[in-house]
Enzyme design. Structure first.
Site, short mmCIF file in Angstrom:
data_model
loop_
_atom_site.label_atom_id
_atom_site.label_comp_id
_atom_site.label_asym_id
_atom_site.label_seq_id
_atom_site.Cartn_x
_atom_site.Cartn_y
_atom_site.Cartn_z
CG ASP A 78 -1.95 1.16 1.30
OD1 ASP A 78 -2.40 1.49 0.23
OD2 ASP A 78 -2.37 1.17 2.39
CG HIS A 79 -0.18 4.99 0.42
ND1 HIS A 79 -0.61 5.82 -0.45
CD2 HIS A 79 -1.47 4.54 0.98
CE1 HIS A 79 -1.96 6.12 -0.22
NE2 HIS A 79 -2.63 5.37 0.57
N GLY A 201 -9.09 5.41 2.62
CA GLY A 201 -9.65 6.19 3.96
C GLY A 201 -10.96 5.71 4.13
CB ALA A 224 -5.25 1.19 7.49
CB THR A 225 -7.88 4.37 10.95
OG1 THR A 225 -7.02 4.85 9.87
CG2 THR A 225 -8.10 4.92 12.38
ZN LIG Z 1 -4.49 5.05 1.34
#
Ligand SMILES: [Zn+2]
Length: 277
Positions: A78-79, A201, A224-225
């Site tokens: 990711d990223h 997000g 994710a969070t």
């Molecule tokens: Zn992202």
């Protein structure tokens, strides 16, 4: 089996559902996620900061070792901010990578992404890229910049990417205030390109908003969070329940269970009600 994101997402977009992508941080979050996605396709992913923390090869090795599901999964970066980190992951056995050139001018993003596509495809792996910007602070992109549909069409054509993350108002981390997701923009982008679209997000967005995003053309949703919060909640719960325990194998299962339950709830949303875990 463990496969790339291209096929998983193509089938999802055609079928009108989404594949959840879960960010993992450690052995226990890998365990929780894999237990949740035994019967539903999913993407298990890590950001570069996680790889700095735990080692590039560690996560792919844990995922491969623990995977025994009936549904396919992908191991995804990711990223990814450079071709070097992409290559390290591909060598370690990642089946797909994200190259994030979203902070670059359009032409430079096209160039970097095209190079990443050539690299990843030479490994038989797939590529997600980003055009526009996602808010928050996860790795490089820090500003919400709405993706232009015509630019998206051109970007996909010029780069040959397998999936595209778009800026539609979402942000990484914890939302302050009510987020506004531009569903019409997702629909407009989906109408000019067949490439599966990715929403970053998603932690903190309601199930209704996520369902609208999927209906509009989103095929991959990143969480994710909320998984990090679930792990921490479970860890605290375990330590509170057994304050005298000194063996991590006694209290960490509570963290695994919390991660599993959150992942299951996201799978349910991604499946669009047709699946009861
Ligand atoms: Zn992202």
């Amino acid at each position: 089996m463990i496969t790339g994101i291209a096929e998983l997402l193509k089938v999802a977009r055609r079928g009108g559902y989404a594949v959840p992508a879960f960010n993992v941080d450690n052995l226990e979050s890998v365990m929780g996620v894999l237990e949740a996605c035994k019967d539903y396709p999913a993407i298990v992913q890590t950001i570069p900061r996680t790889l700095s923390y735990g080692g590039v090869g560690s996560y792919a090795a844990m995922i491969k070792s623990l995977y025994n599901g009936n549904a396919d999964i992908a191991i995804h970066l990711d990223h990814g901010g450079s071709l070097d980190i992409c290559k390290s992951c591909l060598v370690a056995g990642y089946t797909s990578i994200m190259i994030d050139g979203s902070a670059l001018p359009f032409d430079d993003n096209v160039k970097l992404t095209s190079e990443a596509v050539e690299l990843a495809h030479s490994f038989g792996a797939d590529v997600e890229a980003e055009l526009g910007g996602i808010g928050g602070k996860e790795e490089s992109s820090a500003q919400i910049r709405y993706t232009d549909p015509e630019e998206a069409r051109l970007f996909v054509k010029l780069t040959g990417v397998d999936a595209l993350a778009i800026g539609v108002g979402s942000a990484h981390g914890i939302y302050k205030g009510e987020p506004h997701i531009d569903i019409d923009r997702i629909r407009d982008i989906a109408s000019v390109t067949d490439v599966p679209l990715v929403l970053h997000g998603a932690s903190g967005l309601s199930n209704e908003v996520l369902t609208d995003c999927i209906r509009a053309g989103i095929a991959k949703i990143n969480f994710a969070t909320e998984l990090r919060q679930a792990f921490t909640r479970g860890l605290k719960e375990g330590l509170k329940l057994m304050p005298d325990a000194y063996d991590p194998k006694q209290y960490l299962p509570y963290a695994v269970e919390q991660v599993k339950q959150v992942a299951l709830s996201k799978i349910k949303v991604c499946a669009g009600g047709a699946f009861n875990p």
